[in-house]
Design an enzyme around this catalytic site. Sequence first.
Site, mmCIF file in Angstrom:
data_model
loop_
_atom_site.group_PDB
_atom_site.id
_atom_site.type_symbol
_atom_site.label_atom_id
_atom_site.label_comp_id
_atom_site.label_asym_id
_atom_site.label_seq_id
_atom_site.Cartn_x
_atom_site.Cartn_y
_atom_site.Cartn_z
ATOM 1 N N ASP A 180 9.923 -5.589 8.986
ATOM 2 C CA ASP A 180 8.823 -5.327 9.914
ATOM 3 C C ASP A 180 8.562 -6.664 10.608
ATOM 4 O O ASP A 180 9.432 -7.547 10.593
ATOM 5 C CB ASP A 180 7.603 -4.832 9.114
ATOM 6 C CG ASP A 180 6.574 -4.118 9.964
ATOM 7 O OD1 ASP A 180 6.661 -2.896 10.099
ATOM 8 O OD2 ASP A 180 5.667 -4.777 10.504
ATOM 9 N N ALA B 35 0.864 -1.180 0.000
ATOM 10 C CA ALA B 35 0.000 0.000 0.000
ATOM 11 C C ALA B 35 0.898 1.226 0.000
ATOM 12 O O ALA B 35 1.724 1.402 0.899
ATOM 13 C CB ALA B 35 -0.889 -0.002 1.239
ATOM 14 N N ALA C 237 4.464 4.012 3.168
ATOM 15 C CA ALA C 237 3.949 2.793 2.544
ATOM 16 C C ALA C 237 4.048 1.653 3.549
ATOM 17 O O ALA C 237 4.749 1.769 4.549
ATOM 18 C CB ALA C 237 4.762 2.436 1.305
ATOM 19 N N LYS C 238 3.347 0.594 3.297
ATOM 20 C CA LYS C 238 3.505 -0.628 4.092
ATOM 21 C C LYS C 238 3.033 -1.773 3.230
ATOM 22 O O LYS C 238 2.174 -1.600 2.362
ATOM 23 C CB LYS C 238 2.652 -0.531 5.370
ATOM 24 C CG LYS C 238 3.003 -1.531 6.444
ATOM 25 C CD LYS C 238 4.354 -1.281 7.096
ATOM 26 C CE LYS C 238 4.262 -1.096 8.563
ATOM 27 N NZ LYS C 238 5.441 -0.570 9.203
ATOM 28 N N GLY C 239 3.607 -2.932 3.475
ATOM 29 C CA GLY C 239 3.189 -4.086 2.696
ATOM 30 C C GLY C 239 3.398 -5.345 3.477
ATOM 31 O O GLY C 239 3.795 -5.309 4.642
#
Length: 433
Positions: free
Chosen positions: A164, A78, A123-125
Amino acid sequence: MASTSDSSHDRSSDVPIEPTESESALETARRQLYHAASHLDIDPNIVERLKYPKKVHEVTIPIERDDGTVEVFTGYRAQHDSVRGPFKGGLRYHPDVTKDECVGLGMWMTWKCAVMDLPFGGAKGGITVNPKELSTGEKERLTRRFAQELRDIIGPNQDIPAPDMGTDPQTMTWLMDAYSMQEGETTPGVVTGKPPVIGGSHGREEAPGRSVAIIAQLVCEYYDRPLEETTVAVQGYGSVGANAARLLDDWGATVVAISDVNGAMYDPSGIDTATVPSHDEEPEAVTEYADTVISNDELLTLDVDMLIPAALGNVLTKENAEAIAAEFVVEGANGPTTSTADSILAERDIVVIPDILANAGGVTVSYFEWLQDINRRAWPLERVNDELEAEMRSAWCAVQTEYERRDVTWRDAAYIVALSRIAEAHEARGLWP
Ligand code: NAD
């Protein structure tokens, strides 16, 4: 296979400004956006834009399991906002990863990078998978295939992933290698959190805990409390908690409680933190070294000056907020305080320094890593730590200015700093980016 959704959304998904006890990361991120916007004179169209991610990429990732069967996992990236620079944020391997969670956490990254004034967006995924159920070879195949699916949308100038939950420097190494092989050139700047031998930064591992300790020290300075007369309880003795506890101990504070998932070590005369192994050194061993063991719940309500929740989200809740006895809470974990607890702590005049400022040392040293990679020049540890301290002090000063000028909480002040910077960049560039 990849699918990409744009930013057309159902506006009924809006959340009210008033907090609820159990809200998703996306609801929290949006509520904090509205809350900060309510203090600022910002073009409402910019706020409207920031409520949504720029793009969310969804991919399927088939891998061959060790037994020869094929299993297909779902991965996301995202990308929330890039007005201030390339997207930046972690990749999480966890069974609970969802598209909405990635969007919410990606927004948090936008605010975190902006409060630190880093030239990055958020962002993060991640992949919906339990990494503990995969062999090392399966994790490697999964990561390399994910890198291939993300290839067109990541890169040192586009979007820079980092470790993460469930991912680590080895994961970033596979990702960097797979991307580099596809591009035909070694591209260390495509990810951060790598081992130093392939372009990682010295001090990256320690950085979130170090920034928590620096902020804790600044809190004491601001409230005229000598660190030497400050008692501290730290929940979680991993990368964030152990590094923060040990630095504060070195700098003169009295760390009276530390914990891991099994419980807490308590010693009112002060713990020699260097003698207790961190999660990395010997997992979940804190209580084995303790003379007196208390529960994690008891740790949170100890009568100490400073509480540092550095393990999990949502540990300060409406159930225990009235019982928190610390004068200061410095958030080491991401999202340790529920919204309701936050309101209760504010009413009780307990100072809460938000995660987006306190643990931002991780993304800040990731920025240093990226600078080192694109300049092909490694910095010594001393320079990393000096520059981290300078960045933390500068962010603290900016937040302090808003805290004093607007008479808001430290959390609101941090979000106001972040949103003002993002909004100014959008105003300057226009709605297009
Ligand atoms: P870690 O895995 O290194 O350590 C986690 C620690 O918390 C361990 O000591 C573990 O035993 C303890 N723990 C786990 N469950 C617990 C429970 N139920 N009660 C009490 N303790 C428990 O993790 P970390 O990297 O230190 O991350 C901790 C928090 O900080 C997370 O919220 C993470 O998102 C956040 N954070 C991490 C980084 C980073 O780069 N490591 C950066 C910013 C924020």
